[in-house]
Design a protein around this motif. Structure first.
Motif, PDB file in Angstrom:
ATOM      1  N   GLY A 124       0.784  -1.223   0.000  1.00 23.94           N
ATOM      2  CA  GLY A 124       0.000   0.000   0.000  1.00 23.94           C
ATOM      3  C   GLY A 124       0.816   1.274   0.000  1.00 23.94           C
ATOM      4  N   LYS A 125       2.115   1.166   0.331  1.00 17.84           N
ATOM      5  CA  LYS A 125       2.945   2.368   0.371  1.00 17.84           C
ATOM      6  C   LYS A 125       3.631   2.614  -0.972  1.00 17.84           C
ATOM      7  N   PHE A 126       4.004   3.866  -1.176  1.00 17.11           N
ATOM      8  CA  PHE A 126       4.787   4.306  -2.328  1.00 17.11           C
ATOM      9  C   PHE A 126       6.029   3.435  -2.499  1.00 17.11           C
ATOM     10  N   ASN A 127       6.357   3.035  -3.730  1.00 21.99           N
ATOM     11  CA  ASN A 127       7.692   2.474  -3.948  1.00 21.99           C
ATOM     12  C   ASN A 127       8.371   3.086  -5.161  1.00 21.99           C
ATOM     13  N   LEU A 128       9.686   3.016  -5.169  1.00 20.47           N
ATOM     14  CA  LEU A 128      10.460   3.693  -6.208  1.00 20.47           C
ATOM     15  C   LEU A 128      10.366   3.014  -7.564  1.00 20.47           C
ATOM     16  N   GLU A 129      10.444   1.682  -7.601  1.00 17.72           N
ATOM     17  CA  GLU A 129      10.581   1.022  -8.898  1.00 17.72           C
ATOM     18  C   GLU A 129       9.323   1.174  -9.759  1.00 17.72           C
ATOM     19  N   ASP A 130       8.146   1.132  -9.138  1.00 17.68           N
ATOM     20  CA  ASP A 130       6.922   1.334  -9.917  1.00 17.68           C
ATOM     21  C   ASP A 130       6.820   2.788 -10.388  1.00 17.68           C
ATOM     22  N   THR A 131       7.288   3.696  -9.535  1.00 15.68           N
ATOM     23  CA  THR A 131       7.287   5.113  -9.875  1.00 15.68           C
ATOM     24  C   THR A 131       8.229   5.389 -11.049  1.00 15.68           C
TER      25      THR A 131
ATOM     26  N   LYS B  94      17.741   6.907 -14.595  1.00 17.14           N
ATOM     27  CA  LYS B  94      17.749   6.044 -15.774  1.00 17.14           C
ATOM     28  C   LYS B  94      19.123   5.548 -16.198  1.00 17.14           C
ATOM     29  N   ASP B  95      20.159   6.329 -15.938  1.00 18.20           N
ATOM     30  CA  ASP B  95      21.485   5.901 -16.387  1.00 18.20           C
ATOM     31  C   ASP B  95      22.035   4.738 -15.578  1.00 18.20           C
ATOM     32  N   ASP B  96      21.509   4.547 -14.383  1.00 15.52           N
ATOM     33  CA  ASP B  96      21.962   3.414 -13.567  1.00 15.52           C
ATOM     34  C   ASP B  96      20.874   3.063 -12.557  1.00 15.52           C
ATOM     35  N   MET B  97      19.828   2.451 -13.062  1.00 18.39           N
ATOM     36  CA  MET B  97      18.679   2.172 -12.200  1.00 18.39           C
ATOM     37  C   MET B  97      19.004   1.158 -11.115  1.00 18.39           C
ATOM     38  N   VAL B  98      19.896   0.223 -11.392  1.00 18.70           N
ATOM     39  CA  VAL B  98      20.218  -0.785 -10.377  1.00 18.70           C
ATOM     40  C   VAL B  98      20.827  -0.110  -9.145  1.00 18.70           C
ATOM     41  N   THR B  99      21.787   0.782  -9.384  1.00 21.50           N
ATOM     42  CA  THR B  99      22.410   1.495  -8.264  1.00 21.50           C
ATOM     43  C   THR B  99      21.398   2.397  -7.562  1.00 21.50           C
ATOM     44  N   PHE B 100      20.598   3.101  -8.362  1.00 23.00           N
ATOM     45  CA  PHE B 100      19.575   3.992  -7.794  1.00 23.00           C
ATOM     46  C   PHE B 100      18.647   3.215  -6.860  1.00 23.00           C
ATOM     47  N   LEU B 101      18.186   2.063  -7.340  1.00 19.64           N
ATOM     48  CA  LEU B 101      17.214   1.290  -6.560  1.00 19.64           C
ATOM     49  C   LEU B 101      17.856   0.548  -5.396  1.00 19.64           C
TER      50      LEU B 101
ATOM     51  N   GLN C  27      19.291   1.736  -3.080  1.00 14.14           N
ATOM     52  CA  GLN C  27      18.981   2.478  -1.850  1.00 14.14           C
ATOM     53  C   GLN C  27      17.596   2.142  -1.309  1.00 14.14           C
ATOM     54  N   SER C  28      16.758   1.548  -2.165  1.00 14.74           N
ATOM     55  CA  SER C  28      15.357   1.338  -1.797  1.00 14.74           C
ATOM     56  C   SER C  28      15.208   0.203  -0.788  1.00 14.74           C
ATOM     57  N   SER C  29      14.347   0.428   0.180  1.00 18.78           N
ATOM     58  CA  SER C  29      14.120  -0.587   1.209  1.00 18.78           C
ATOM     59  C   SER C  29      13.606  -1.884   0.606  1.00 18.78           C
ATOM     60  N   HIS C  30      12.688  -1.761  -0.340  1.00 21.03           N
ATOM     61  CA  HIS C  30      12.089  -2.948  -0.945  1.00 21.03           C
ATOM     62  C   HIS C  30      13.146  -3.743  -1.710  1.00 21.03           C
ATOM     63  N   VAL C  31      13.985  -3.027  -2.455  1.00 22.44           N
ATOM     64  CA  VAL C  31      15.003  -3.723  -3.236  1.00 22.44           C
ATOM     65  C   VAL C  31      16.020  -4.379  -2.314  1.00 22.44           C
ATOM     66  N   ARG C  32      16.378  -3.698  -1.239  1.00 27.19           N
ATOM     67  CA  ARG C  32      17.317  -4.340  -0.310  1.00 27.19           C
ATOM     68  C   ARG C  32      16.680  -5.550   0.354  1.00 27.19           C
ATOM     69  N   ARG C  33      15.376  -5.468   0.593  1.00 34.28           N
ATOM     70  CA  ARG C  33      14.666  -6.622   1.144  1.00 34.28           C
ATOM     71  C   ARG C  33      14.747  -7.798   0.163  1.00 34.28           C
ATOM     72  N   LEU C  34      14.548  -7.497  -1.119  1.00 37.29           N
ATOM     73  CA  LEU C  34      14.630  -8.560  -2.121  1.00 37.29           C
ATOM     74  C   LEU C  34      16.059  -9.064  -2.267  1.00 37.29           C
ATOM     75  N   GLU C  35      17.030  -8.154  -2.201  1.00 38.69           N
ATOM     76  CA  GLU C  35      18.425  -8.591  -2.338  1.00 38.69           C
ATOM     77  C   GLU C  35      18.804  -9.558  -1.223  1.00 38.69           C
ATOM     78  N   ASN C  36      18.212  -9.348  -0.063  1.00 34.05           N
ATOM     79  CA  ASN C  36      18.449 -10.306   1.012  1.00 34.05           C
ATOM     80  C   ASN C  36      17.962 -11.696   0.626  1.00 34.05           C
ATOM     81  N   LEU C  37      16.990 -11.756  -0.260  1.00 27.98           N
ATOM     82  CA  LEU C  37      16.464 -13.034  -0.736  1.00 27.98           C
ATOM     83  C   LEU C  37      17.258 -13.533  -1.949  1.00 27.98           C
ATOM     84  N   GLU C  38      18.369 -12.899  -2.231  1.00 24.91           N
ATOM     85  CA  GLU C  38      19.280 -13.340  -3.300  1.00 24.91           C
ATOM     86  C   GLU C  38      18.623 -13.384  -4.677  1.00 24.91           C
TER      87      GLU C  38
END
Lengths: 242, 242
Positions: free
Chosen positions: A147-154, A186-193, A195-206
């Motif tokens: 329900g909260k805002f996230n960066l990647e969909d934005t 856009k030039d480096d979305m992986v690095t940009f994201l 920082q995102s809590s959601h992406v770091r949560r997923l990265e923990n899941l490898e």
């Protein structure tokens, strides 16, 4: 000139008029990216459902079933939510019933719209081209994270707005913010994201490989749209060699 | 280390835990900017209310009454929502009952928080300093525009995050996005916001002077906080010569 607007969460959908509009439902990590991948690899239709039990029941009708909860494949289902699981030929000519945490909700809550399209970076231009042809007002509905805002969909909303710039009006604040953020990222979305809590949560899941894949632009020329009770692909499936 | 998060709309507040947190309620154009200005010019307390009739009733208790609807001063009230109307000595030593479209709502819906602070660019450092002392987790609650995301409140959240960087954790997506947008906008916020639908709506009402004023940083060293049923100023009022 038709307009484009962005709804940052299904929790805000009641503030928007959906009738007569084209909704682009997006859950980049990973529901809509995975749906696009499934169509690109030959799935005939996809049934998004809200509940695990409802999804499981589709197995009796000969469907493949797919479920993810909190970023992990749910037990007792054929498939999870990683796009790579849909590339081995298993989904070809099959119906896939899928339930995911956020993405399914964004699609099912948009049913009042004239057309619901599933968007991802993977099919960005296919969606943009379809919207140019439709000439309807567009609302990008971001699945968000619980329900909260996230960066990647934005960022996806910003990417789509960039493609439609000059052809659609987008003077509302959410679209402007999305476009600014996409330009910054856009030039480096992986690095940009990263920082995102959601992406770091997923990265923990490898699932770093999934994230890089889901951020690729224009990999597939597929166009999933909602018809009656399921998603079908308006374009012949076409894998561009991934 | 305490954290800072941003809620882009009162419509999303139910997704956030408020207990034990410091909420910074913000409605840059113009409710919270005007409240800060009123305190800077000697108002003793401010009673934010939701309804016009409730607000009008406070006149019988000797309060000044202030009301705005859709950007315009409502009929039959002492004051509207332009900060300049609060600078002529009229509010000194008075209680002001105020109802506005979005800002009042953000304050009243946050009552579960341990502390509610009224934020604006005008008192940015006063709020930042208070938050450093409090050491509570912070949630910036943007009033938005009729429940939708707006740019000016988001830019304020980014400005506050910038001031607190290194002292507060802000790894959530909404705070990161706010900070990016503030960095993109800060050198010329008036021009940046001129693209915004809300700001253009206000410009049609000929309040360009208000907008420029509300975007000034650190004009006033006032700190409005919620006590029981009203806002009071935790700092002695101090106009910095505006």
């Amino acid at each position: 000139m038709p307009s484009i607007d962005v709804c940052y969460s299904p929790e805000l959908l009641h503030l928007y008029e959906l009738e007569g509009k084209a909704v682009v439902a997006v859950d980049i990590l990973r529901a809509t990216s995975t749906m696009v991948t499934a169509f690109a690899h030959g799935a005939t239709d996809i049934i998004p459902v809200m509940q695990l039990e409802e999804c499981r029941a589709y197995a009796e009708q000969g469907c493949l079933t797919a479920a993810e909860r909190n970023g992990i494949k749910a037990e007792g289902f054929d498939l999870g939510n990683s796009p790579f699981a849909y590339m081995n030929g298993q989904v070809k000519d099959r119906t896939v019933a899928i339930t995911t945490t956020n993405g399914t909700r964004a699609i099912r809550m948009s049913e009042a719209a004239q057309e619901i399209i599933v968007g991802a970076f993977l099919n960005l231009e296919a969606v943009a081209q379809h919207l140019r042809e439709l000439q309807l007002d567009v609302l990008v509905v971001c699945a968000g994270w619980k329900g909260k805002f996230n960066l990647e969909d934005t960022l996806y909303a910003g990417a789509l707005a960039e493609r439609l710039q000059g052809e659609f009006e987008f003077e509302n604040d959410a679209t402007l913010a999305s476009l600014y953020l996409y330009h910054a990222a856009k030039d480096d979305m992986v690095t940009f994201l990263r920082q995102s809590s959601h992406v770091r949560r997923l990265e923990n899941l490898e699932i770093h490989k999934d994230i890089e894949f889901c951020l690729q632009h224009d990999t597939y020329n597929v166009l999933p749209v909602w018809k009656r009770d399921r998603l079908v692909n308006l374009k012949e499936f076409e894998s561009l060699g991934v």
